[in-house]
Design a protein around this motif. Structure first.
Motif, PDB file in Angstrom:
ATOM      1  N   GLN A  21      13.400 -31.022   1.870  1.00 30.49           N
ATOM      2  CA  GLN A  21      14.576 -30.408   1.253  1.00 30.49           C
ATOM      3  C   GLN A  21      14.229 -29.816  -0.112  1.00 30.49           C
ATOM      4  O   GLN A  21      14.722 -28.754  -0.485  1.00 30.49           O
ATOM      5  CB  GLN A  21      15.707 -31.425   1.121  1.00 30.49           C
ATOM      6  N   ARG A  22      13.363 -30.505  -0.859  1.00 33.73           N
ATOM      7  CA  ARG A  22      12.961 -29.990  -2.175  1.00 33.73           C
ATOM      8  C   ARG A  22      12.187 -28.688  -2.017  1.00 33.73           C
ATOM      9  O   ARG A  22      12.374 -27.746  -2.788  1.00 33.73           O
ATOM     10  CB  ARG A  22      12.111 -31.014  -2.915  1.00 33.73           C
ATOM     11  N   LEU A  43      16.061 -31.006  -6.757  1.00 38.05           N
ATOM     12  CA  LEU A  43      16.727 -32.205  -6.269  1.00 38.05           C
ATOM     13  C   LEU A  43      16.545 -33.350  -7.251  1.00 38.05           C
ATOM     14  O   LEU A  43      15.548 -33.409  -7.976  1.00 38.05           O
ATOM     15  CB  LEU A  43      16.153 -32.630  -4.913  1.00 38.05           C
ATOM     16  N   LYS A  44      17.495 -34.250  -7.262  1.00 31.38           N
ATOM     17  CA  LYS A  44      17.372 -35.450  -8.078  1.00 31.38           C
ATOM     18  C   LYS A  44      16.202 -36.269  -7.525  1.00 31.38           C
ATOM     19  O   LYS A  44      16.133 -36.510  -6.315  1.00 31.38           O
ATOM     20  CB  LYS A  44      18.669 -36.259  -7.997  1.00 31.38           C
ATOM     21  N   PRO A  45      15.277 -36.684  -8.373  1.00 31.96           N
ATOM     22  CA  PRO A  45      14.106 -37.420  -7.878  1.00 31.96           C
ATOM     23  C   PRO A  45      14.481 -38.741  -7.215  1.00 31.96           C
ATOM     24  O   PRO A  45      15.431 -39.403  -7.630  1.00 31.96           O
ATOM     25  CB  PRO A  45      13.272 -37.687  -9.137  1.00 31.96           C
ATOM     26  N   ALA A  81      21.546 -32.223  -5.749  1.00 28.02           N
ATOM     27  CA  ALA A  81      20.853 -31.294  -6.639  1.00 28.02           C
ATOM     28  C   ALA A  81      20.990 -31.793  -8.071  1.00 28.02           C
ATOM     29  O   ALA A  81      21.948 -32.469  -8.417  1.00 28.02           O
ATOM     30  CB  ALA A  81      21.442 -29.895  -6.515  1.00 28.02           C
ATOM     31  N   GLU A  82      20.004 -31.474  -8.878  1.00 28.33           N
ATOM     32  CA  GLU A  82      20.022 -31.887 -10.273  1.00 28.33           C
ATOM     33  C   GLU A  82      19.994 -30.626 -11.134  1.00 28.33           C
ATOM     34  O   GLU A  82      19.237 -29.706 -10.870  1.00 28.33           O
ATOM     35  CB  GLU A  82      18.801 -32.749 -10.568  1.00 28.33           C
ATOM     36  N   GLU A  83      20.826 -30.605 -12.138  1.00 30.73           N
ATOM     37  CA  GLU A  83      20.840 -29.474 -13.061  1.00 30.73           C
ATOM     38  C   GLU A  83      19.564 -29.487 -13.891  1.00 30.73           C
ATOM     39  O   GLU A  83      19.118 -30.536 -14.343  1.00 30.73           O
ATOM     40  CB  GLU A  83      22.033 -29.586 -14.017  1.00 30.73           C
TER      41      GLU A  83
END
Length: 134
Positions: A21-22, A43-45, A81-83
């Motif tokens: 996905q990443r 993506l958030k780790p 998702a991560e900003e």
């Protein structure tokens, strides 16, 4: 034998899913490198500590009072998702994708995926050897 029932294989499969996905998110960032006002995403780790919080205690049958309780995995949560907090460069059109930065992330993701794939294969080979199917 369903290998996903073994916590180690389930964790490796989830890691591979996260990495896939990443890779999609990073490819989208690179594809939009010239799109005005596009902000790259990631993506958030996955955190080992967070994964361990998913464990629930269970009471397996104990043959001795000295045995410890076991654990099982909960259902995985969807990846989020991560900003991006720091923007290193912003083009005049508002695009903040840095191709070099995205390519480094792609390379890291590929290396991690190869590592997990090799670990998965080694563990399958080990199980095959243990049951006499080498």
């Amino acid at each position: 034998m369903d290998l996903k029932k073994l916590p180690l294989f389930d964790l490796m499969a989830r890691r591979m899913s996260w990495l896939a996905q990443r890779q999609e998110v990073l490819a989208r960032n690179i594809a939009n490198a010239n799109t005005p006002k596009y902000t790259p995403q990631d993506l958030k780790p996955m955190s080992f500590k967070e994964e361990m919080k998913r464990l629930d205690p269970i009471d397996p049958e104990r043959t001795s009072p000295l045995h410890m309780a076991g654990t099982v995995f909960r259902k995985p949560a969807p990846f989020r998702a991560e900003e991006q907090r720091k923007r290193y460069e912003v083009a005049p059109d508002g695009n903040s994708v840095v191709i070099e930065e995205q390519m480094v992330k792609v390379a890291e993701t590929q290396m991690d995926y190869q590592l997990v794939t090799n670990l998965y294969r080694k563990h399958v080979d080990m199980i095959k050897t243990a049951i006499g199917r080498s």
